[in-house]
Design a protein around this motif. Structure first.
Motif, mmCIF file in Angstrom:
data_model
loop_
_atom_site.group_PDB
_atom_site.id
_atom_site.type_symbol
_atom_site.label_atom_id
_atom_site.label_comp_id
_atom_site.label_asym_id
_atom_site.label_seq_id
_atom_site.Cartn_x
_atom_site.Cartn_y
_atom_site.Cartn_z
ATOM 1 N N ILE A 70 -15.858 -24.735 1.193
ATOM 2 C CA ILE A 70 -16.118 -24.396 2.600
ATOM 3 C C ILE A 70 -16.847 -23.058 2.698
ATOM 4 O O ILE A 70 -17.806 -22.904 3.466
ATOM 5 C CB ILE A 70 -14.789 -24.359 3.387
ATOM 6 C CG1 ILE A 70 -14.141 -25.748 3.403
ATOM 7 C CG2 ILE A 70 -15.023 -23.883 4.822
ATOM 8 C CD1 ILE A 70 -12.716 -25.740 3.919
ATOM 9 N N LEU A 71 -16.415 -22.084 1.889
ATOM 10 C CA LEU A 71 -17.006 -20.747 1.953
ATOM 11 C C LEU A 71 -18.467 -20.752 1.510
ATOM 12 O O LEU A 71 -19.313 -20.101 2.146
ATOM 13 C CB LEU A 71 -16.195 -19.784 1.096
ATOM 14 C CG LEU A 71 -16.725 -18.346 1.017
ATOM 15 C CD1 LEU A 71 -16.710 -17.687 2.397
ATOM 16 C CD2 LEU A 71 -15.912 -17.521 0.024
ATOM 17 N N THR A 72 -18.782 -21.450 0.417
ATOM 18 C CA THR A 72 -20.169 -21.481 -0.033
ATOM 19 C C THR A 72 -21.072 -22.137 1.008
ATOM 20 O O THR A 72 -22.197 -21.676 1.239
ATOM 21 C CB THR A 72 -20.291 -22.207 -1.385
ATOM 22 O OG1 THR A 72 -19.611 -23.468 -1.318
ATOM 23 C CG2 THR A 72 -19.682 -21.376 -2.504
ATOM 24 N N ALA A 73 -20.583 -23.194 1.647
ATOM 25 C CA ALA A 73 -21.376 -23.822 2.707
ATOM 26 C C ALA A 73 -21.484 -22.897 3.922
ATOM 27 O O ALA A 73 -22.532 -22.855 4.586
ATOM 28 C CB ALA A 73 -20.750 -25.160 3.103
ATOM 29 N N TRP A 74 -20.433 -22.143 4.211
ATOM 30 C CA TRP A 74 -20.468 -21.184 5.317
ATOM 31 C C TRP A 74 -21.506 -20.097 5.080
ATOM 32 O O TRP A 74 -22.210 -19.679 5.995
ATOM 33 C CB TRP A 74 -19.081 -20.565 5.483
ATOM 34 C CG TRP A 74 -18.976 -19.489 6.520
ATOM 35 C CD1 TRP A 74 -18.815 -19.642 7.866
ATOM 36 C CD2 TRP A 74 -18.996 -18.074 6.282
ATOM 37 N NE1 TRP A 74 -18.739 -18.424 8.482
ATOM 38 C CE2 TRP A 74 -18.855 -17.436 7.537
ATOM 39 C CE3 TRP A 74 -19.131 -17.289 5.140
ATOM 40 C CZ2 TRP A 74 -18.838 -16.049 7.668
ATOM 41 C CZ3 TRP A 74 -19.105 -15.908 5.263
ATOM 42 C CH2 TRP A 74 -18.962 -15.303 6.518
ATOM 43 N N ARG A 75 -21.629 -19.640 3.844
ATOM 44 C CA ARG A 75 -22.607 -18.608 3.533
ATOM 45 C C ARG A 75 -24.035 -19.104 3.731
ATOM 46 O O ARG A 75 -24.944 -18.302 3.982
ATOM 47 C CB ARG A 75 -22.419 -18.116 2.098
ATOM 48 C CG ARG A 75 -21.165 -17.256 1.911
ATOM 49 C CD ARG A 75 -21.161 -16.612 0.545
ATOM 50 N NE ARG A 75 -19.972 -15.781 0.347
ATOM 51 C CZ ARG A 75 -19.852 -14.525 0.748
ATOM 52 N NH1 ARG A 75 -20.846 -13.948 1.413
ATOM 53 N NH2 ARG A 75 -18.746 -13.844 0.512
ATOM 54 N N LEU A 76 -24.251 -20.398 3.635
ATOM 55 C CA LEU A 76 -25.598 -20.953 3.782
ATOM 56 C C LEU A 76 -25.961 -21.254 5.229
ATOM 57 O O LEU A 76 -27.108 -21.035 5.638
ATOM 58 C CB LEU A 76 -25.733 -22.231 2.956
ATOM 59 C CG LEU A 76 -25.490 -22.103 1.447
ATOM 60 C CD1 LEU A 76 -25.682 -23.444 0.778
ATOM 61 C CD2 LEU A 76 -26.404 -21.059 0.840
ATOM 62 N N ARG A 77 -24.988 -21.767 6.014
ATOM 63 C CA ARG A 77 -25.318 -22.173 7.377
ATOM 64 C C ARG A 77 -24.235 -21.832 8.388
ATOM 65 O O ARG A 77 -24.128 -22.488 9.424
ATOM 66 C CB ARG A 77 -25.586 -23.686 7.433
ATOM 67 C CG ARG A 77 -26.970 -24.094 6.971
ATOM 68 C CD ARG A 77 -28.078 -23.536 7.850
ATOM 69 N NE ARG A 77 -27.950 -23.949 9.223
ATOM 70 C CZ ARG A 77 -28.544 -25.023 9.737
ATOM 71 N NH1 ARG A 77 -29.298 -25.781 8.969
ATOM 72 N NH2 ARG A 77 -28.400 -25.334 11.011
ATOM 73 N N GLY A 78 -23.394 -20.866 8.088
ATOM 74 C CA GLY A 78 -22.398 -20.447 9.054
ATOM 75 C C GLY A 78 -21.377 -21.532 9.351
ATOM 76 O O GLY A 78 -21.082 -22.391 8.516
ATOM 77 N N THR A 79 -20.845 -21.509 10.558
ATOM 78 C CA THR A 79 -19.779 -22.446 10.928
ATOM 79 C C THR A 79 -20.200 -23.903 10.807
ATOM 80 O O THR A 79 -19.441 -24.723 10.273
ATOM 81 C CB THR A 79 -19.292 -22.145 12.359
ATOM 82 O OG1 THR A 79 -18.728 -20.823 12.384
ATOM 83 C CG2 THR A 79 -18.235 -23.147 12.793
ATOM 84 N N PRO A 80 -21.402 -24.313 11.287
ATOM 85 C CA PRO A 80 -21.795 -25.715 11.097
ATOM 86 C C PRO A 80 -21.828 -26.109 9.622
ATOM 87 O O PRO A 80 -21.396 -27.210 9.249
ATOM 88 C CB PRO A 80 -23.187 -25.784 11.734
ATOM 89 C CG PRO A 80 -23.216 -24.667 12.712
ATOM 90 C CD PRO A 80 -22.403 -23.582 12.091
ATOM 91 N N GLY A 81 -22.332 -25.229 8.776
ATOM 92 C CA GLY A 81 -22.356 -25.533 7.352
ATOM 93 C C GLY A 81 -20.964 -25.670 6.774
ATOM 94 O O GLY A 81 -20.702 -26.562 5.954
ATOM 95 N N ALA A 82 -20.039 -24.795 7.190
ATOM 96 C CA ALA A 82 -18.663 -24.876 6.702
ATOM 97 C C ALA A 82 -18.018 -26.196 7.088
ATOM 98 O O ALA A 82 -17.337 -26.829 6.271
ATOM 99 C CB ALA A 82 -17.854 -23.703 7.247
#
Length: 400
Positions: A70-82
């Motif tokens: 979840i964190l790695t996706a959050w770093r790429l696109r914020g909340t939608p990415g998470a």
């Protein structure tokens, strides 16, 4: 620092979904696949950023590898990415484990299914022992080499083991008490630092969200039915320090002893299914949910168990670096860690006590040799144990 707009959500969905499908082998495999994707293959994160992510998520209660996804996706696109990355990472294993639950927990399953379940379940106590022993070296290093520090470490580990055997779902109180005790000891003035490498991230969980859990703790268990199921899942997702196998004693007493959703044998099957399917071991809670209330119960249990991980990352991601640097948090983890290790090891006792057939003890002994002595993989051990169960049933042994 949150990075928006770098990677499309469709790309995140595809890549994180692929890891969710291929992620057999638990957290080590998940971390390896995420690193290969984000650092080596795509270059989305630097090696230091990725290592910091591992450290930050290991400070949190709940499934660390899921939180890292979840964190790695959050770093790429914020909340939608998470949200997209976390869902796509979790969904494949969840769908598979619910499908297997229908087969393994059926009212009248075929004999080979019974044999496979009994065989795989027999190896589960050995998996608990292996999971605990693998955490000991790092935890001892964190505690320090002083005699007093090692004595406290041993005391916390023994307390955690006793709590897993005797108190079931309330062992979290022992884990928290151990962390607070160590923090209090290390807060006293002392001539030199007895705990080097405080920033190590091997162990789990600051005591920072207990205030949020108190109203839930008062209400959900009293509701019964789905409310009780939601409370069990909440404990797994928000109060479990150490990840992986520490969820077992949190669930066993509630699922088997208190609410009678499952038998001891079925609970062993649930643990085994959580190990042989891709994704986090926390998927085991979905099997408990299925036993309690069918597919809807499985989905509810999974949603409640994984929700805290999303909230921790989305709401707290910006503060992770400061949390890691807090000496009091590190002191808490130094005490909580050995209690978690003891709890994981202690969970092997009630798991072994649930074995009902003589041949299962032979399978357990073989699994202990494979995992604890030869130090080989968990998934092959469980698959081989399941195959041994099928052969046992074919030879006319119970549960045939």
């Amino acid at each position: 620092m949150e990075r928006s707009g770098r990677v499309g959500l469709a790309t995140i969905a595809g890549e994180w979904g692929r890891i969710g499908v291929l992620g057999f082998g638990g957290p080590p495999a998940h971390i390896l696949l995420l690193r290969r994707l984000c650092v080596e293959r795509r270059g989305w994160l630097t090696p230091d950023e990725f290592e910091d992510g591992i450290a930050a998520t290991n400070l949190l209660p709940g499934p660390a590898s899921t939180q890292l996804a979840i964190l790695t996706a959050w770093r790429l696109r914020g909340t939608p990415g998470a949200l997209v990355g976390g869902f796509c990472f979790i969904a494949p294993g969840l769908v598979l484990i619910l499908a297997l639950s229908v087969l393994f927990l059926a009212g009248d399953p075929p004999p080979w299914v019974l044999g496979a379940a009994a065989g795989a379940g027999a190896a589960v106590p050995a998996v608990a022992v292996q999971a605990a022993t693998s955490l000991v070296p790092g935890s001892l290093t964190r505690a320090g080499r002083g005699r007093a520090a090692r004595a406290r470490w041993t005391g916390y580990a023994l307390a955690g083991a006793a709590a897993a055997v005797l108190t079931g779902p309330w062992l979290v109180l022992v884990v928290v008490a151990s962390g607070l005790a160590e923090a209090a000891v290390r807060a006293r003035p002392r001539p030199r630092d007895s705990g080097p490498d405080r920033a190590r991230d091997r162990d789990r969980g600051p005591d920072r969200d207990r205030r949020v859990s108190l109203p839930v703790a008062a209400v959900l268990p009293a509701l019964g039915g789905l409310g009780a199921l939601a409370w069990v899942a909440f404990k797994v997702g928000a109060l479990s320090y150490g990840g992986g196998f520490v969820i077992i004693p949190l669930m066993q007493e509630d699922a088997v002893g208190r609410h009678h959703w499952m038998t001891d044998g079925q609970f062993l099957n649930a643990v085994a299914l959580g190990q042989v399917t891709p994704g986090p071991v926390v998927h085991t809670v979905a099997v408990v949910g299925y036993a309690a209330a069918g597919i809807g119960g499985g989905l509810l249990a999974a949603a409640v168990a994984f929700l805290p991980s999303f909230l921790f990352v989305i709401l707290g991601g910006r503060h992770f670096d400061r949390l890691r640097a807090d000496r009091r948090v590190q002191d808490f983890l130094t005490g909580a860690g050995p209690a978690v290790i003891g709890a994981i090891a202690g969970s092997a006792v009630p798991l072994a006590a649930a074995l009902g057939y003589g041949w299962q003890w032979v399978v357990l002994a073989a699994a202990l040799l494979w995992l604890a002595v030869a130090r080989r993989g968990v998934v092959p051990a469980l698959l081989a144990a399941g195959a041994a169960g099928v052969l046992a049933v074919a030879a006319g042994l119970p549960p045939a």
